[in-house]
Enzyme design. Structure first.
Site, mmCIF file in Angstrom:
data_model
loop_
_atom_site.group_PDB
_atom_site.id
_atom_site.type_symbol
_atom_site.label_atom_id
_atom_site.label_comp_id
_atom_site.label_asym_id
_atom_site.label_seq_id
_atom_site.Cartn_x
_atom_site.Cartn_y
_atom_site.Cartn_z
ATOM 1 C CB THR A 1 13.443 102.491 22.836
ATOM 2 O OG1 THR A 1 14.028 102.130 24.091
ATOM 3 C CG2 THR A 1 13.070 101.222 22.095
ATOM 4 N NE ARG A 2 20.905 104.830 25.087
ATOM 5 C CZ ARG A 2 20.780 105.539 26.210
ATOM 6 N NH1 ARG A 2 20.020 106.626 26.249
ATOM 7 N NH2 ARG A 2 21.409 105.186 27.302
ATOM 8 C CG HIS B 1 9.502 102.430 28.150
ATOM 9 N ND1 HIS B 1 10.116 101.624 29.081
ATOM 10 C CD2 HIS B 1 10.263 103.535 28.048
ATOM 11 C CE1 HIS B 1 11.202 102.215 29.511
ATOM 12 N NE2 HIS B 1 11.332 103.376 28.905
ATOM 13 N NE ARG C 1 12.839 114.833 32.866
ATOM 14 C CZ ARG C 1 14.116 114.776 33.216
ATOM 15 N NH1 ARG C 1 14.894 113.826 32.733
ATOM 16 N NH2 ARG C 1 14.626 115.673 34.047
#
Ligand code: PPS
Length: 687
Positions: free
Chosen positions: A306-307, A314, A400
């Site tokens: 993740t960023r 999440h 996605r």
């Protein structure tokens, strides 16, 4: 060896402590830390770590032995692994010597996936070779690594990029660009090259030169044996890797506009690990991660890249992924360079630390990856998985639009949202990591839960909050709903992104000499001081020329430098939540835009164009400068013998021929109020 009490209960909830018997006969209570037990150890036991519940006195020698003990959870039946949070097990502790623990860990490590290419690379040299390299480096050319190169170097040296042993040579680079493979045929989707300036490149001899690679402070981190030096076609590279040459794509923009024009390829020898002073305990190398997993008895690990900050969606997604893969979770955020405009990683990590507490004990871990992302979508998804495989992960979540670069100039997405999943699937066997694909998670109000988009019942009411909407709500201090995220995460985000009335801002005046900049800026200063709450600094054109830019003249180059300096100082003030008022002529559009780009992401930037016509300014001629300019005594005088580019992007335009200074300043105050930079905080709704 000594055993502890037997207990029965639910792992992680009822069973959090155990009494252990010391070899001397006395007992001590232990906390069961890092309860893992996702799979049975081959010997039929769950492995757990234990630590003494109370502090140990230095004299208590016998108890010291327990610092490295293992607690084994013995399941009554062996079929219980699937739903371990509700598994009732017997626990008893066996004190083992470190060697026994090590051998058990080795057995567990053997169950982790092998590194890409078959071997986990470690490029750090031993102490003798290090001393030799350091001595040799005195006579070698040095290259100061850019932030991106620094991230890449760390992953080369610690094996994150296994099987690579250095920056790519031309053959590897070309095959990677065109076929996603190294010259050896091994799958590798992203070129990783050392870009240098032309002058530096020309000072090197392929096959003979060596380069001391240094961090920004000049510390030598590695030795590069130069095998090849070449000038790549960077447009071709962009097209091949990103499938576009549009500079709107952040990865393309970097390749075309920020990277240096020559590439150097060659083998690396690591001298020193790049230093990081933040979140040290969360920065594990691939081999340290593998050890960590082995110690926990984790065999199946699903990685979550993740960023962005993590929210309820999440967490729900990762829960589902773990269940589906019957695996433990590695939250593995990229903390190198990510997409411009992303939330800074300090804030993100504090949010991840909150989120980590939402998982059952011992089922999830958080570690940081110093990865410089390229935002290459499908190719990047494969790259992410290979790095995670090197770290010991067996599964990878691909959601996605994985590593998506956003939209192009026409508002069209660069990649299909599920293109990453398709490409991954095509190469899954070769990647050696099982994909856990996901659709977007959305909140289904009627069911009061998150579901993947494709599982939502028809006509169900679905709620979603985009990143832009979240940022807007933070800016305006508006409510952020509980279904979206956790209150502690909101708290962290609000600390970093306060509402506008607490953010810093810059009011940037531009206009001809005599247009009224100093006068209005001074009135504005007084009005803002009257309102109070934030420190205010005024950078008047004349005063800046005296204190900050005394050596500069009025050529375009010097004017640009002057404005860049003002912009830099104003950006620091804005970042630290103060108010900067700048009042230079700033005649050039490009420079004004550069300053806006520098400041706007840090708070507010309001450009005020004083459009007072040159005739009016000349008639006023308060300082007698226009007369001197007409007489040719002053050269390059703006509006007379030098250009002034009228802005088309001003936030406020004021002609002082028509407004008194008080009125002009009031217009600016009203604008600031309407934008939320000043105003009554009690109007904000903070959750
Ligand atoms: S710039 O272009 O933004 O760097 O100019 P700036 O630093 O704002 O100019 C500050 C003051 O310098 C005086 N001055 C000149 N202005 C324009 N052109 C020439 N050649 C020049 N020589 C001196 C002028 O008084 C500027 O102040 P203001 O407040 O604009 O009158």
């Amino acid at each position: 060896m000594s055993s502890g009490t037997q207990k029965t209960g639910q792992l992680g909830s009822e069973l959090t402590q155990i009494d252990g018997q010391l070899s001397g006969g006395s007992t001590r209570r232990f906390d069961l830390i890092s309860l893992s037990a996702p799979t049975l150890h081959p010997c039929g036991l769950f492995l757990c770590r234990a630590a003494p519940a109370s502090s140990i006195s230095a004299e208590d020698n016998a108890a010291q032995n327990f610092l490295h003990c293992q607690v084994h959870a013995v399941p009554p039946q062996r079929t219980l692994a699937a739903n371990r949070t509700s598994t009732r097990v017997h626990l008893f502790a066996i004190l083992m010597h470190d060697e026994t623990v090590d051998s058990l860990e080795r057995t567990s490590a053997a169950h982790l996936p092998v590194a890409h290419g078959g071997e986990l690379i470690d490029l750090y040299v031993g102490s003798e070779r290090r001393a030799d390299i350091k001595a040799e480096s005195k006579g070698l050319p040095s290259w100061d690594l850019t932030p991106r190169q620094l991230c890449d170097l760390e992953l080369f040296l610690n094996g994150g990029f296994s099987p690579l042993r250095g920056f790519m040579t031309k053959a590897d680079y070309e095959r990677v660009c065109n076929e996603m493979r190294l010259e050896s045929g091994i799958l590798w989707p992203i070129p990783i090259t050392l870009d240098v300036s032309e002058d530096f490149a020309k000072s090197l001899a392929a096959g003979r030169s060596k380069i001391a690679l240094r961090d920004p402070e000049g510390v030598m981190l590695a030795l590069l044996h130069v095998e090849e030096v070449w000038k790549p076609d960077r447009r071709e590279e962009a097209q091949a890797v990103f499938n576009t040459t549009s500079p709107t794509h952040p990865g393309v923009f970097h390749v075309l506009n920020k990277s240096n024009p020559w590439y150097v390829g060659g083998r690396l020898e690591g001298v020193q690990r790049p230093s990081s002073y933040d979140f040290k305990t969360l920065r594990l190398s691939p081999s340290e991660l593998r050890q960590q997993f082995a110690r926990q008895g984790w065999r199946r690990i699903v990685a979550f890249q993740t960023r962005n900050p993590m929210h309820r969606a999440h967490v729900e997604l990762t829960f589902r992924a773990c269940k589906q893969a019957e695996a433990s979770l590695l939250i593995h955020p990229a903390v190198g360079l990510t997409k411009p405009g992303d939330v800074d990683y300090f804030t993100r990590v504090r949010c991840y630390q909150v989120v980590l507490t939402k998982y059952p004990r011992g089922t999830a871990k958080l570690f940081l990856l110093p990865l410089a992302m390229r935002m290459a979508g499908p190719r990047e998804a494969i790259w992410h998985a290979l790095i995670r495989k090197n770290c010991g992960c067996s599964h990878m979540i691909i959601g996605r639009d994985h590593a998506g670069p956003g939209k192009d100039a026409n508002g069209k997405a660069f990649y299909d949202p599920y293109a990453a999943q398709e490409l991954f699937q095509k190469h899954e066997a070769e990647i050696g990591v099982t994909m856990v694909p996901f659709h977007n998670m959305v909140y289904v109000e009627d069911k009061a839960k998150y579901l993947p988009e494709d599982e939502v019942p028809r006509d169900a009411r679905v709620l979603n909050l985009s990143g832009t909407e979240l940022r807007q709500r933070l800016n305006e201090g508006r409510l952020i709903p509980d279904w979206f995220t956790y209150s502690e995460v909101i708290q962290e985000l609000r600390r970093s992104f306060p509402p506008r009335h607490q953010q810093g801002f810059t009011v940037f005046f531009t206009g001809l000499s005599g247009a009224g900049k100093s006068t209005i800026a001074n009135v504005l200063l007084i009005k803002l001081l009257e309102i109070g709450g934030r420190p205010v600094t005024l950078f008047d054109g004349d005063l800046v020329r005296k204190h900050l830019s005394s050596e500069l003249g009025f050529s375009r180059e010097h004017r640009d430098l002057n404005i860049r300096r003002i912009g830099y100082v104003a950006s620091e003030i804005t970042k630290n939540r103060g108010i900067a008022i700048c009042a230079p002529i700033a005649p050039y559009d490009a420079m004004r835009k550069e300053v806006r780009a520098m400041i706007a992401p840090l708070g507010g930037f309001i450009m005020v164009h004083l459009s007072t016509p040159v005739e009016v300014c000349e008639e006023r001629d308060r300082k007698g400068l226009y007369a001197k300019a007409r007489a040719g005594i002053i050269k390059e005088f703006t509006g007379i013998s030098d250009p002034y580019e009228e802005p088309t992007d001003a936030d406020i335009t004021i002609n002082t021929a028509e407004l008194a200074p008080d009125e002009a300043a009031q217009e600016i105050i009203l604008h600031l109020e309407s934008e939320g930079f000043i105003g009554n905080p009690s109007n904000s709704r903070v959750s």
